[in-house]
Design a protein around this motif. Structure first.
Motif, PDB file in Angstrom:
ATOM      1  N   ARG A  18       0.830  -1.210   0.000  1.00  0.00           N
ATOM      2  CA  ARG A  18       0.000   0.000   0.000  1.00  0.00           C
ATOM      3  C   ARG A  18       0.866   1.263   0.000  1.00  0.00           C
ATOM      4  NH1 ARG A  18      -5.317  -0.649   0.725  1.00  0.00           N
ATOM      5  NH2 ARG A  18      -6.004  -2.749   1.230  1.00  0.00           N
ATOM      6  N   MET A  19       1.916   1.264   0.798  1.00  0.00           N
ATOM      7  CA  MET A  19       2.809   2.428   0.836  1.00  0.00           C
ATOM      8  C   MET A  19       3.497   2.622  -0.518  1.00  0.00           C
ATOM      9  SD  MET A  19       4.448   2.561   4.666  1.00  0.00           S
ATOM     10  CE  MET A  19       5.304   1.005   4.532  1.00  0.00           C
ATOM     11  N   GLU A  20       3.918   1.537  -1.142  1.00  0.00           N
ATOM     12  CA  GLU A  20       4.588   1.643  -2.438  1.00  0.00           C
ATOM     13  C   GLU A  20       3.641   2.153  -3.521  1.00  0.00           C
ATOM     14  OE1 GLU A  20       6.457  -2.136  -3.253  1.00  0.00           O
ATOM     15  OE2 GLU A  20       7.674  -2.016  -1.418  1.00  0.00           O
ATOM     16  N   LEU A  21       2.395   1.704  -3.503  1.00  0.00           N
ATOM     17  CA  LEU A  21       1.433   2.156  -4.503  1.00  0.00           C
ATOM     18  C   LEU A  21       1.028   3.609  -4.268  1.00  0.00           C
ATOM     19  CD1 LEU A  21      -0.604  -1.111  -4.926  1.00  0.00           C
ATOM     20  CD2 LEU A  21       0.818   0.013  -6.660  1.00  0.00           C
ATOM     21  N   LYS A  22       0.915   4.021  -3.017  1.00  0.00           N
ATOM     22  CA  LYS A  22       0.631   5.428  -2.712  1.00  0.00           C
ATOM     23  C   LYS A  22       1.799   6.293  -3.177  1.00  0.00           C
ATOM     24  CE  LYS A  22      -1.470   8.927  -0.657  1.00  0.00           C
ATOM     25  NZ  LYS A  22      -1.929   9.914  -1.627  1.00  0.00           N
ATOM     26  N   ALA A  23       3.026   5.848  -2.934  1.00  0.00           N
ATOM     27  CA  ALA A  23       4.207   6.591  -3.389  1.00  0.00           C
ATOM     28  C   ALA A  23       4.233   6.701  -4.913  1.00  0.00           C
ATOM     29  CB  ALA A  23       5.477   5.928  -2.869  1.00  0.00           C
ATOM     30  N   LEU A  24       3.787   5.673  -5.610  1.00  0.00           N
ATOM     31  CA  LEU A  24       3.763   5.673  -7.071  1.00  0.00           C
ATOM     32  C   LEU A  24       2.828   6.757  -7.604  1.00  0.00           C
ATOM     33  CD1 LEU A  24       4.923   4.004  -9.506  1.00  0.00           C
ATOM     34  CD2 LEU A  24       2.814   2.663  -9.384  1.00  0.00           C
ATOM     35  N   GLY A  30      -6.915  -0.112  -8.100  1.00  0.00           N
ATOM     36  CA  GLY A  30      -7.072   0.978  -7.155  1.00  0.00           C
ATOM     37  C   GLY A  30      -7.751   2.179  -7.771  1.00  0.00           C
ATOM     38  N   THR A  31      -8.297   3.000  -6.884  1.00  0.00           N
ATOM     39  CA  THR A  31      -8.891   4.274  -7.267  1.00  0.00           C
ATOM     40  C   THR A  31      -8.235   5.355  -6.424  1.00  0.00           C
ATOM     41  OG1 THR A  31     -10.999   3.209  -7.772  1.00  0.00           O
ATOM     42  CG2 THR A  31     -11.045   5.593  -7.438  1.00  0.00           C
ATOM     43  N   CYS A  32      -7.799   6.415  -7.098  1.00  0.00           N
ATOM     44  CA  CYS A  32      -7.187   7.552  -6.421  1.00  0.00           C
ATOM     45  C   CYS A  32      -7.931   8.812  -6.843  1.00  0.00           C
ATOM     46  CB  CYS A  32      -5.708   7.663  -6.792  1.00  0.00           C
ATOM     47  SG  CYS A  32      -4.860   9.041  -5.997  1.00  0.00           S
TER      48      CYS A  32
END
Length: 145
Positions: free
Chosen positions: A9-15, A91-93
């Motif tokens: 989750r942290m890696e995908l948020k950082a991406l 995911g949805t951002c």
């Protein structure tokens, strides 16, 4: 919260945050570090498909064609993720993109509410965006005065 995977989750948020930060710098060339070479991109404006790309170089070329804003400020909000397995996730951002451009000698502010629906893939230990549907949900033109 289903499928909790803290590190992923942290890696995908950082991406997705890296995408926003570099977009503010008008650095579309960095997209090769974020999106798979064969990215499938669809961009919708007011619910209508307005842009597609089937590889990262075409994506970069099309984004550069929009031209650089004088100033931009991308702010990501919540991100929801669902993991299919150890190497696939969706995911949805949600984001707000504020752009200042010059129009008739004056600065004009445009604010876009954007929703990204992504498919992620982990290759050789790192996450990439493999597919993205980008929705410009609404646009506003607030005053800068």
């Amino acid at each position: 919260m289903s499928n909790f995977r803290g590190q992923d989750r942290m890696e995908l948020k950082a991406l997705v945050d890296y995408y926003a930060t570099e977009s503010d710098k008008n650095n579309q060339d960095c997209y090769v570090e974020i999106f798979r070479p064969d990215i499938k991109l669809k961009v919708y404006f007011n619910g209508k498909l307005g842009m597609t790309a089937n590889d990262v170089q075409d994506m970069i070329r099309q984004y550069k064609a929009f031209g650089a804003a004088k100033v931009s400020f991308h702010m990501n909000g919540q991100q929801s993720l669902d993991f299919q397995d150890d190497t696939h996730a969706t995911g949805t951002c949600y984001a707000l993109a504020s752009l200042v451009n010059e129009e008739n000698g004056k600065d004009k502010l445009t604010v876009h509410a954007v929703r990204y629906q992504d498919k992620y893939i982990k290759v050789d230990g790192r996450w990439w965006i493999a597919e993205r549907d980008q929705f410009f949900e609404w646009t506003a033109f607030p005053s800068l005065s």
